[in-house]
Design a protein around this motif. Structure first.
Motif, PDB file in Angstrom:
ATOM      1  N   ASP A   1       0.829  -1.211   0.000  1.00  0.00           N
ATOM      2  CA  ASP A   1       0.000   0.000   0.000  1.00  0.00           C
ATOM      3  C   ASP A   1       0.859   1.255   0.000  1.00  0.00           C
ATOM      4  O   ASP A   1       0.576   2.214  -0.728  1.00  0.00           O
ATOM      5  CB  ASP A   1      -0.927   0.027   1.221  1.00  0.00           C
ATOM      6  CG  ASP A   1      -2.080  -0.964   1.110  1.00  0.00           C
ATOM      7  OD1 ASP A   1      -2.324  -1.473  -0.006  1.00  0.00           O
ATOM      8  OD2 ASP A   1      -2.723  -1.226   2.148  1.00  0.00           O
ATOM      9  N   ALA A   2       1.901   1.233   0.812  1.00  0.00           N
ATOM     10  CA  ALA A   2       2.791   2.397   0.882  1.00  0.00           C
ATOM     11  C   ALA A   2       3.471   2.640  -0.463  1.00  0.00           C
ATOM     12  O   ALA A   2       3.593   3.782  -0.910  1.00  0.00           O
ATOM     13  CB  ALA A   2       3.838   2.193   1.976  1.00  0.00           C
ATOM     14  N   LYS A   3       3.892   1.556  -1.117  1.00  0.00           N
ATOM     15  CA  LYS A   3       4.525   1.708  -2.441  1.00  0.00           C
ATOM     16  C   LYS A   3       3.534   2.272  -3.450  1.00  0.00           C
ATOM     17  O   LYS A   3       3.876   3.152  -4.237  1.00  0.00           O
ATOM     18  CB  LYS A   3       5.069   0.361  -2.931  1.00  0.00           C
ATOM     19  CG  LYS A   3       6.345  -0.071  -2.235  1.00  0.00           C
ATOM     20  CD  LYS A   3       6.814  -1.420  -2.752  1.00  0.00           C
ATOM     21  CE  LYS A   3       8.074  -1.876  -2.039  1.00  0.00           C
ATOM     22  NZ  LYS A   3       8.501  -3.209  -2.513  1.00  0.00           N
ATOM     23  N   ARG A   4       2.306   1.743  -3.427  1.00  0.00           N
ATOM     24  CA  ARG A   4       1.287   2.257  -4.359  1.00  0.00           C
ATOM     25  C   ARG A   4       1.015   3.732  -4.091  1.00  0.00           C
ATOM     26  O   ARG A   4       0.941   4.547  -5.012  1.00  0.00           O
ATOM     27  CB  ARG A   4       0.003   1.440  -4.239  1.00  0.00           C
ATOM     28  CG  ARG A   4       0.003   0.154  -5.031  1.00  0.00           C
ATOM     29  CD  ARG A   4      -1.394  -0.446  -5.149  1.00  0.00           C
ATOM     30  NE  ARG A   4      -2.000  -0.762  -3.866  1.00  0.00           N
ATOM     31  CZ  ARG A   4      -1.795  -1.880  -3.187  1.00  0.00           C
ATOM     32  NH1 ARG A   4      -0.999  -2.797  -3.659  1.00  0.00           N
ATOM     33  NH2 ARG A   4      -2.401  -2.090  -2.039  1.00  0.00           N
TER      34      ARG A   4
ATOM     35  N   SER B   1       3.924   5.797  -5.237  1.00  0.00           N
ATOM     36  CA  SER B   1       3.917   5.937  -6.698  1.00  0.00           C
ATOM     37  C   SER B   1       2.847   6.923  -7.137  1.00  0.00           C
ATOM     38  O   SER B   1       3.083   7.772  -8.010  1.00  0.00           O
ATOM     39  CB  SER B   1       3.655   4.581  -7.361  1.00  0.00           C
ATOM     40  OG  SER B   1       4.722   3.703  -7.132  1.00  0.00           O
ATOM     41  N   ARG B   2       1.667   6.833  -6.539  1.00  0.00           N
ATOM     42  CA  ARG B   2       0.584   7.741  -6.895  1.00  0.00           C
ATOM     43  C   ARG B   2       0.975   9.185  -6.562  1.00  0.00           C
ATOM     44  O   ARG B   2       0.772  10.097  -7.365  1.00  0.00           O
ATOM     45  CB  ARG B   2      -0.697   7.346  -6.143  1.00  0.00           C
ATOM     46  CG  ARG B   2      -1.904   8.218  -6.460  1.00  0.00           C
ATOM     47  CD  ARG B   2      -3.112   7.831  -5.631  1.00  0.00           C
ATOM     48  NE  ARG B   2      -2.877   7.714  -4.210  1.00  0.00           N
ATOM     49  CZ  ARG B   2      -2.818   8.743  -3.355  1.00  0.00           C
ATOM     50  NH1 ARG B   2      -2.942   9.978  -3.806  1.00  0.00           N
ATOM     51  NH2 ARG B   2      -2.624   8.541  -2.076  1.00  0.00           N
ATOM     52  N   ILE B   3       1.542   9.363  -5.358  1.00  0.00           N
ATOM     53  CA  ILE B   3       1.931  10.718  -4.937  1.00  0.00           C
ATOM     54  C   ILE B   3       3.004  11.277  -5.864  1.00  0.00           C
ATOM     55  O   ILE B   3       2.935  12.448  -6.280  1.00  0.00           O
ATOM     56  CB  ILE B   3       2.415  10.697  -3.469  1.00  0.00           C
ATOM     57  CG1 ILE B   3       1.218  10.440  -2.541  1.00  0.00           C
ATOM     58  CG2 ILE B   3       3.113  11.987  -3.090  1.00  0.00           C
ATOM     59  CD1 ILE B   3       1.616  10.131  -1.101  1.00  0.00           C
ATOM     60  N   VAL B   4       3.979  10.442  -6.211  1.00  0.00           N
ATOM     61  CA  VAL B   4       5.042  10.898  -7.123  1.00  0.00           C
ATOM     62  C   VAL B   4       4.447  11.238  -8.480  1.00  0.00           C
ATOM     63  O   VAL B   4       4.777  12.283  -9.076  1.00  0.00           O
ATOM     64  CB  VAL B   4       6.157   9.824  -7.242  1.00  0.00           C
ATOM     65  CG1 VAL B   4       7.092  10.128  -8.391  1.00  0.00           C
ATOM     66  CG2 VAL B   4       6.930   9.721  -5.936  1.00  0.00           C
ATOM     67  N   ASN B   5       3.566  10.388  -8.988  1.00  0.00           N
ATOM     68  CA  ASN B   5       2.940  10.651 -10.290  1.00  0.00           C
ATOM     69  C   ASN B   5       2.121  11.939 -10.254  1.00  0.00           C
ATOM     70  O   ASN B   5       2.178  12.747 -11.190  1.00  0.00           O
ATOM     71  CB  ASN B   5       2.059   9.474 -10.718  1.00  0.00           C
ATOM     72  CG  ASN B   5       2.873   8.280 -11.166  1.00  0.00           C
ATOM     73  OD1 ASN B   5       4.030   8.418 -11.550  1.00  0.00           O
ATOM     74  ND2 ASN B   5       2.277   7.108 -11.101  1.00  0.00           N
ATOM     75  N   GLU B   6       1.348  12.121  -9.179  1.00  0.00           N
ATOM     76  CA  GLU B   6       0.564  13.344  -9.065  1.00  0.00           C
ATOM     77  C   GLU B   6       1.473  14.571  -8.989  1.00  0.00           C
ATOM     78  O   GLU B   6       1.197  15.601  -9.621  1.00  0.00           O
ATOM     79  CB  GLU B   6      -0.326  13.292  -7.814  1.00  0.00           C
ATOM     80  CG  GLU B   6      -1.513  12.349  -7.956  1.00  0.00           C
ATOM     81  CD  GLU B   6      -2.313  12.215  -6.666  1.00  0.00           C
ATOM     82  OE1 GLU B   6      -1.957  12.864  -5.655  1.00  0.00           O
ATOM     83  OE2 GLU B   6      -3.298  11.462  -6.676  1.00  0.00           O
TER      84      GLU B   6
END
Length: 141
Positions: free
Chosen positions: A86-89, A92-97
């Motif tokens: 979950d933390a990785k997802r 990744s989402r935060i970095v992408n955003e």
């Protein structure tokens, strides 16, 4: 072996009776000791059975505790793996955003630069046109 003194009709009755009494007392004493030891042996057998039952119960409890420990460790590993995933997802989402926002901000900044350049050109043209119009106004007015 005990030897008895003799008397008129055979052995001395008093000595024989005393001997029989002593032997009887000794026999009763030994019999009582044997009974006491038999009781002690029986008591120890009962305690041994209790301790064997306790050992069996403790062994079962130990096995149950070991199984529970293995299950708890497995659950903890699974939960930690889920948390990490979950933390990785989320990371990744935060970095992408953040990358998308940064790209949009760069585009907005570039659009603002172009608009400023365009505004300057238009403003310069408008000023030059007004200056020309100003030049066209006669001075003797």
């Amino acid at each position: 072996m005990k030897k008895f003194g003799t008397s008129f009709n055979g052995y001395n009755k008093y000595e024989v009776n005393r001997f029989v009494r002593d032997v009887t007392k000794e026999y009763e004493s030994m019999l009582n000791n044997l009974k006491a030891r038999d009781q002690e042996i029986e008591s120890l057998k009962q305690k041994l059975i209790q301790y064997q039952n306790m050992e069996t119960t403790l062994n079962r409890a130990l096995l149950v505790a070991e199984d529970a420990s293995v299950q708890i460790k497995k659950i903890a590993r699974d939960e930690s793996k889920g948390i990490i995933d979950d933390a990785k997802r989320n990371a990744s989402r935060i970095v992408n955003e953040a990358l998308m926002r940064a790209t949009k901000l760069e585009q907005d900044a570039e659009n603002l630069r172009r608009r400023i350049v365009l505004f300057k050109k238009k403003f310069r043209q408008a000023m030059e046109t007004e200056l020309e119009n100003l030049e066209d106004i006669p001075e003797d007015f």
